[in-house]
Design an enzyme around this catalytic site. Sequence first.
Site, PDB file in Angstrom:
ATOM      1  N   ASP A 106      19.869  -4.142  -1.133  1.00  0.00           N
ATOM      2  CA  ASP A 106      19.154  -2.892  -1.364  1.00  0.00           C
ATOM      3  C   ASP A 106      19.111  -2.024  -0.113  1.00  0.00           C
ATOM      4  OD1 ASP A 106      17.404  -5.054  -0.480  1.00  0.00           O
ATOM      5  OD2 ASP A 106      15.774  -3.608  -0.577  1.00  0.00           O
ATOM      6  N   ASP A 141       0.807  -1.220   0.000  1.00  0.00           N
ATOM      7  CA  ASP A 141       0.000   0.000   0.000  1.00  0.00           C
ATOM      8  C   ASP A 141       0.841   1.270   0.000  1.00  0.00           C
ATOM      9  OD1 ASP A 141       0.957   0.148   2.608  1.00  0.00           O
ATOM     10  OD2 ASP A 141      -0.974  -0.284   3.552  1.00  0.00           O
ATOM     11  N   GLY A 142       2.171   1.116   0.061  1.00  0.00           N
ATOM     12  CA  GLY A 142       3.034   2.287   0.009  1.00  0.00           C
ATOM     13  C   GLY A 142       3.054   3.110   1.275  1.00  0.00           C
ATOM     14  N   ARG A 170      22.216   2.404  -3.903  1.00  0.00           N
ATOM     15  CA  ARG A 170      22.440   1.144  -3.214  1.00  0.00           C
ATOM     16  C   ARG A 170      23.330   0.211  -4.035  1.00  0.00           C
ATOM     17  NH1 ARG A 170      17.459   3.465  -2.439  1.00  0.00           N
ATOM     18  NH2 ARG A 170      16.253   2.905  -0.593  1.00  0.00           N
TER      19      ARG A 170
END
Length: 488
Positions: free
Chosen positions: A269, A141-142, A202
């Site tokens: 990451d 859902d961010g 990254r």
Amino acid sequence: MPVSPNYAPDPRFFDLGEDYGDAVRAAAFPKTILRVRNDRAAASVGLETLTDEEWIAHFGRFEPLPGQPGPVAMRYHGHQFRTYNPDLGDGRGFLAAQMREAPLGAQAASDRVARDSASPGRLLDLGTKGSGQTPWSRAGDGRLTLKGGVREVLAAAMLESQGVPTSRAFSLIETGEDLERGDEPSPTRSAVLVRLSHSHIRFGTFQRAAYLGRTDMVEALVEHARSLYHPGVAAGDAPGFLRAVVEASARLTARWIAAGFVHGVLNTDNLNVTGESFDYGPWRFLPHYEPGFTAAYFDQTGLYAFARQPEAVFWALTQLGGALKLVADAGPLTEALNGFGPAYIRELRAAFLARLGVQSLGEAADQRLLDATLALLREGGEAQRWEPLFFDWFGGFASSARALQGPRGKLYQGEAFDAFRFALFEHAPDRPERLEAPMFAAAEPEEMLIDEVEAIWAAIEADDHWAPLHAKLARLETARQVLSLNPA
């Protein structure tokens, strides 16, 4: 808008082009309640003069700051628990802005290592967490839970107070949504976090370019990151760039160990090219020496356990080296990677000296002190908490009476302690005037154990009581000022 004269926008990541990120828009939140505003961090980039209303406009609604083109979700891949995932990228955050550090910003570094690796005018990022969905959100859902935001604020403040190279929690705004999460009671409150970091490029950014077979993209990334973050490396020298990242990563890892910190998720990451810690999810600080201590409930094999963090970082560096094989020969890259072990041991000695507040006496004596400190922590078991040992004996011989007459005085006896005391007393105190600070008159140091973190959150969750969080942050800021070389 009253940005200060020190505000110097310089959105350099955007120079790389569309292959590296996607223009996005922040979510429209039903509420924007300012909960944490880091004015010291803001002053380092000329934004401390914003009013609260302007602050919310830029860091809650994400209206672009002057000279900034707007948010971009960065593209990257990564190994997650050593399984390669090509479907990553900024899924609930974005790069909001880049600007140059204010002229005095480099003096605000929290320790000698951080200061020496910095210079006036460093490029800094404002990155978000919980700012809404992006093309890389997948099924997410961010959003960010408010508890997650509070935890990140606490982790960053504690690490900075201990001299660990870290991103800083710049802003925390509650956003008024009810979130459903499977790993905590739901519905739960929501927030958007902004962090100030030296870089969000990254290891996985390079991995993505290599995965696509894009030599041109790898070359562009090396030149971009080299020129902005490791300018001492010659143009086109990919092994030299890797060597610089190895050195920075060794320093970071050593500082984590000295702090008793467990990051929790050391995927490729979550490691960047500047050797600066960021993205605090399931982190923990050690209660006491425990090599197998893990921070994430889902790390069932202990891959990222406390004592395995150097191994994890080195493994991640080898993946970065593998990506760079598109633009450099394997031999020089391997040689650069082989520098991690010696650099880590050197940095670990320096980190423990800094934590104990004593001067270097040379490699052999410094190693004796490192070994003796770890032996005392190991043999002390659960009774010998990690943080109090460094607090009690900060300054070496000058703290003998304070430590032996303090609440843990009875712990300091036996062969392991005798070896520690002998090794410690060889070293002269480093700026013993710091011991005059009121914090050393207290019986206990500032720790960041899970019970306190949960208590701080419980006060917010149950009663919307934010005073314990802000009091903790104030105490950590006092500790940072006392322990740092330059307390600005």
